[in-house]
Design a protein around this motif. Structure first.
Motif: not given
Length: 173
Positions: A95-96, A101-102, A104-109
């Motif tokens: 779950s963590v 991962k979610k 990380l996927a949503d993160y915008k550099v």
């Protein structure tokens, strides 16, 4: 026959010998049968004793195996408990991991220029903090100096009051 008053003849002796031999043969047969039965009883007793030893050995082995089975059941219960705990921890970790991962996927550099600007702002803020920390240290040192000076002034005033009090009283008189 003598007791009855009859005369014994040789035929009577032969008859008695024959009967005696027959009885002796029967006695021998019975002795042989008795000896055979004694041997059979001794063999049976040996077999019984060997079975008793085997029974004792097997009883000890059975008790040892029961103890071992009990210990293995305890180990199995512990392993089952640990397994359940690991499965629970695995679900929590998954779950963590999914959440991370979610994220990380949503993160915008940020853009490079935004990053450089933020770093520059951070550097400026750090310089400002250091400057203020120095100013605070200087102010604290000035405060200590002023406190010492104030204490000296008050002590001087008290001494002066002590000298001037008796002179004032003398002047008043």
């Amino acid at each position: 026959k003598e007791e009855m008053g009859e005369v014994l003849h040789e035929v009577d002796f032969n008859q008695l010998k024959i009967e005696n031999n027959q009885y002796l043969e029967k006695i021998d047969e019975r002795n042989q049968e008795l000896l055979r039965l004694k041997l059979m009883a001794a063999n049976t007793l040996q077999i019984l004793n060997s079975y008793r030893k085997k029974l004792h050995t097997l009883t000890l082995e059975s008790n040892r195996l029961k103890t071992e089975i009990g210990q293995r059941h305890e180990i199995l219960n512990k392993i089952t408990t640990e397994n359940d705990q690991v499965h629970h921890e695995k679900k929590v970790a998954e779950s963590v991991n999914t959440n991370l991962k979610k994220q990380l996927a949503d993160y915008k550099v940020p853009e490079i220029m935004e990053y450089v600007a933020e770093r520059s702002n951070l550097y400026d803020l750090q310089k400002t903090v250091k400057s203020w920390e120095r100013k605070v240290e200087i102010a604290e040192m000035a405060l200590k100096t002023n406190k010492k000076t104030w204490i000296k002034i008050q002590t001087g005033n008290q001494l002066q009051n002590q000298w001037t009090q008796p002179h004032l009283e003398m002047l008043r008189k």
